[in-house]
Motif scaffolding. Sequence first.
Motif, mmCIF file in Angstrom:
data_model
loop_
_atom_site.group_PDB
_atom_site.id
_atom_site.type_symbol
_atom_site.label_atom_id
_atom_site.label_comp_id
_atom_site.label_asym_id
_atom_site.label_seq_id
_atom_site.Cartn_x
_atom_site.Cartn_y
_atom_site.Cartn_z
ATOM 1 N N PRO A 241 0.815 -1.221 0.000
ATOM 2 C CA PRO A 241 0.000 0.000 0.000
ATOM 3 C C PRO A 241 0.848 1.271 0.000
ATOM 4 O O PRO A 241 1.801 1.390 0.761
ATOM 5 N N TYR A 242 0.489 2.192 -0.889
ATOM 6 C CA TYR A 242 1.132 3.504 -0.943
ATOM 7 C C TYR A 242 0.146 4.446 -1.641
ATOM 8 O O TYR A 242 0.250 4.709 -2.829
ATOM 9 N N LYS A 243 -0.844 4.900 -0.886
ATOM 10 C CA LYS A 243 -1.887 5.769 -1.441
ATOM 11 C C LYS A 243 -1.350 7.191 -1.531
ATOM 12 O O LYS A 243 -0.867 7.746 -0.550
ATOM 13 N N ILE A 244 -1.446 7.776 -2.726
ATOM 14 C CA ILE A 244 -0.780 9.034 -3.023
ATOM 15 C C ILE A 244 -1.796 10.148 -3.254
ATOM 16 O O ILE A 244 -2.785 9.963 -3.972
ATOM 17 N N THR A 245 -1.551 11.307 -2.661
ATOM 18 C CA THR A 245 -2.389 12.477 -2.888
ATOM 19 C C THR A 245 -2.418 12.818 -4.375
ATOM 20 O O THR A 245 -1.369 12.859 -5.031
ATOM 21 N N TYR A 246 -3.609 13.036 -4.911
ATOM 22 C CA TYR A 246 -3.839 13.347 -6.322
ATOM 23 C C TYR A 246 -3.358 12.252 -7.275
ATOM 24 O O TYR A 246 -3.339 12.452 -8.491
ATOM 25 N N GLY A 247 -2.948 11.108 -6.753
ATOM 26 C CA GLY A 247 -2.576 9.987 -7.601
ATOM 27 C C GLY A 247 -1.312 10.170 -8.410
ATOM 28 O O GLY A 247 -1.121 9.505 -9.431
ATOM 29 N N VAL A 248 -0.390 11.049 -7.946
ATOM 30 C CA VAL A 248 0.788 11.364 -8.765
ATOM 31 C C VAL A 248 1.926 10.348 -8.566
ATOM 32 O O VAL A 248 2.985 10.670 -8.052
ATOM 33 N N SER A 249 1.694 9.142 -9.004
ATOM 34 C CA SER A 249 2.764 8.132 -9.057
ATOM 35 C C SER A 249 3.427 8.271 -10.419
ATOM 36 O O SER A 249 2.912 7.794 -11.414
ATOM 37 N N ILE A 250 4.591 8.929 -10.470
ATOM 38 C CA ILE A 250 5.158 9.341 -11.756
ATOM 39 C C ILE A 250 6.547 8.764 -12.002
ATOM 40 O O ILE A 250 6.768 8.057 -12.976
ATOM 41 N N ALA A 251 7.518 9.092 -11.142
ATOM 42 C CA ALA A 251 8.908 8.714 -11.400
ATOM 43 C C ALA A 251 9.062 7.198 -11.447
ATOM 44 O O ALA A 251 8.430 6.463 -10.683
ATOM 45 N N GLN A 252 9.925 6.731 -12.330
ATOM 46 C CA GLN A 252 10.148 5.297 -12.474
ATOM 47 C C GLN A 252 10.800 4.724 -11.224
ATOM 48 O O GLN A 252 11.783 5.272 -10.734
ATOM 49 N N PRO A 253 10.264 3.638 -10.670
ATOM 50 C CA PRO A 253 10.932 2.983 -9.538
ATOM 51 C C PRO A 253 12.338 2.532 -9.921
ATOM 52 O O PRO A 253 12.640 2.308 -11.099
ATOM 53 N N LEU A 254 13.188 2.377 -8.921
ATOM 54 C CA LEU A 254 14.569 1.947 -9.141
ATOM 55 C C LEU A 254 14.813 0.655 -8.372
ATOM 56 O O LEU A 254 14.514 0.578 -7.177
ATOM 57 N N MET A 288 12.712 13.551 1.279
ATOM 58 C CA MET A 288 13.175 12.810 0.099
ATOM 59 C C MET A 288 11.974 12.573 -0.812
ATOM 60 O O MET A 288 11.433 11.479 -0.876
ATOM 61 N N CYS A 289 11.542 13.624 -1.513
ATOM 62 C CA CYS A 289 10.284 13.583 -2.257
ATOM 63 C C CYS A 289 10.521 13.863 -3.731
ATOM 64 O O CYS A 289 10.740 15.016 -4.139
ATOM 65 N N GLY A 290 10.483 12.837 -4.535
ATOM 66 C CA GLY A 290 10.634 13.004 -5.974
ATOM 67 C C GLY A 290 9.306 13.379 -6.613
ATOM 68 O O GLY A 290 8.267 13.419 -5.972
ATOM 69 N N LEU A 291 9.357 13.642 -7.919
ATOM 70 C CA LEU A 291 8.122 13.921 -8.648
ATOM 71 C C LEU A 291 8.177 13.225 -10.009
ATOM 72 O O LEU A 291 7.809 12.076 -10.139
ATOM 73 N N MET A 292 8.681 13.924 -11.040
ATOM 74 C CA MET A 292 8.719 13.357 -12.391
ATOM 75 C C MET A 292 10.071 12.754 -12.735
ATOM 76 O O MET A 292 10.166 11.870 -13.587
ATOM 77 N N SER A 293 11.128 13.251 -12.139
ATOM 78 C CA SER A 293 12.484 12.879 -12.524
ATOM 79 C C SER A 293 12.846 11.496 -11.997
ATOM 80 O O SER A 293 12.811 11.252 -10.795
#
Length: 408
Positions: A241-254, A288-293
């Motif tokens: 579970p990782y519920k995100i505000t506004y659904g912005v799951s963007i950056a590629q996992p590593l 430690m908060c990423g977004l698109m990058s």
Amino acid sequence: MKNVFLLLAFSLSIQAGDWPRWRGASGDGVWNPEKVPADFAAQQPQELWQADIGGGYGGVTVSDGRVYVLDRPKEPADIERILCYAAEGGKHLWSHQWPAVYGRMEYGTGPRSSVTVHEGRAYVLGAAGMAMCLEAASGKVVWQVDTVKDHGAIVPTWGFAASPVLDEKRVLLHVGAQPDGSVIALDQATGKPVWQGGPDPAGYSTPEIITHEGTRQIIAWGPEHIQSLNPETGATLWTYPYKITYGVSIAQPLYRDGILLVSGYWHGTKALRPDAQPTLLWENEKDMCGLMSSPLYKDGTVYLLDKKTGLQAIELATGKILWSDDNTLTPKDRNPQMSLVWLRESVGLAALLNASGELVYVRLKPDGFEELARHQIIGKTWAHPAFVGNRIYARSDTSLVAWRLWPD
């Protein structure tokens, strides 16, 4: 021995030249050209050509001497296009358009995804859900599927953004089909459905295939879970579970060293061990908060663009923050962006295209960074460029440009 030869061939193909998919041949931001200048400060890039295009955030891809990009022209309205140009000289070779009604889509400038090119075919996913396969040389449509009408996909707030991923004879699309179709797999040759799986709606992150302790997994980060799917069947292997505000799951996992790292704008970074029952190793929700990058990795260190402090170096095993660049490599912004690529991974050389359109050469190490040079190559952009040999191909909302970065 066979695996050694395959690995060598794969490595040589990465260095050989093409950038045929999102984040390059290996999908992890590795460039590694054959020749690298000794002194970047002494190099002056040369613009080779420029083409006028419409709006969009989708990255550029290059394969077999052709450059591909998606856009949305202002006229005629309510269409998207794939454009193809000659890598040498910039001649427009072909284009193909299709209906794409955005309605109230936020940031409705244009498509978000990159074209994926493989074995003479180009695979596309538009922001409103149209998926297709075209002949890469001519633009002739091989098949076309409306994922919304045909599969019950639901367009998220900012449109479909995940680039197509190819796996064996399947093309994977992160579109949130209903029911339980966070990812759908279509036959590469025909576009016919093979499977669909995953409980989440569509997020914005391109799926990634990893092998953890001998088990292949599709990691599909959605707005409610980190999901692991079986590539052969689409069956859910596990969710976290990782519920995100506004659904912005963007950056590629590593995924490196047996650890899966996922970073989001609102709820920070989580590091998991992706076993059948995943284990949370550490998390940092505030610093430690990423977004698109999408991040880079080398020798136990992750380089991640944080929304407040800029580029960070993070110890993957522990989550310890080693340093930040204090927003010097890309401008501080509510939505900071910078595309990160390894120029010469072995020695920590990176090439960064920031949101202002500046190409920045930098050396990244666990104990700090050194900026080597920067050049203005395009206007403001969030789109990922393509690096081929000694050239960069980048796009903004108005232009596609090609630059020679150092002499041939």
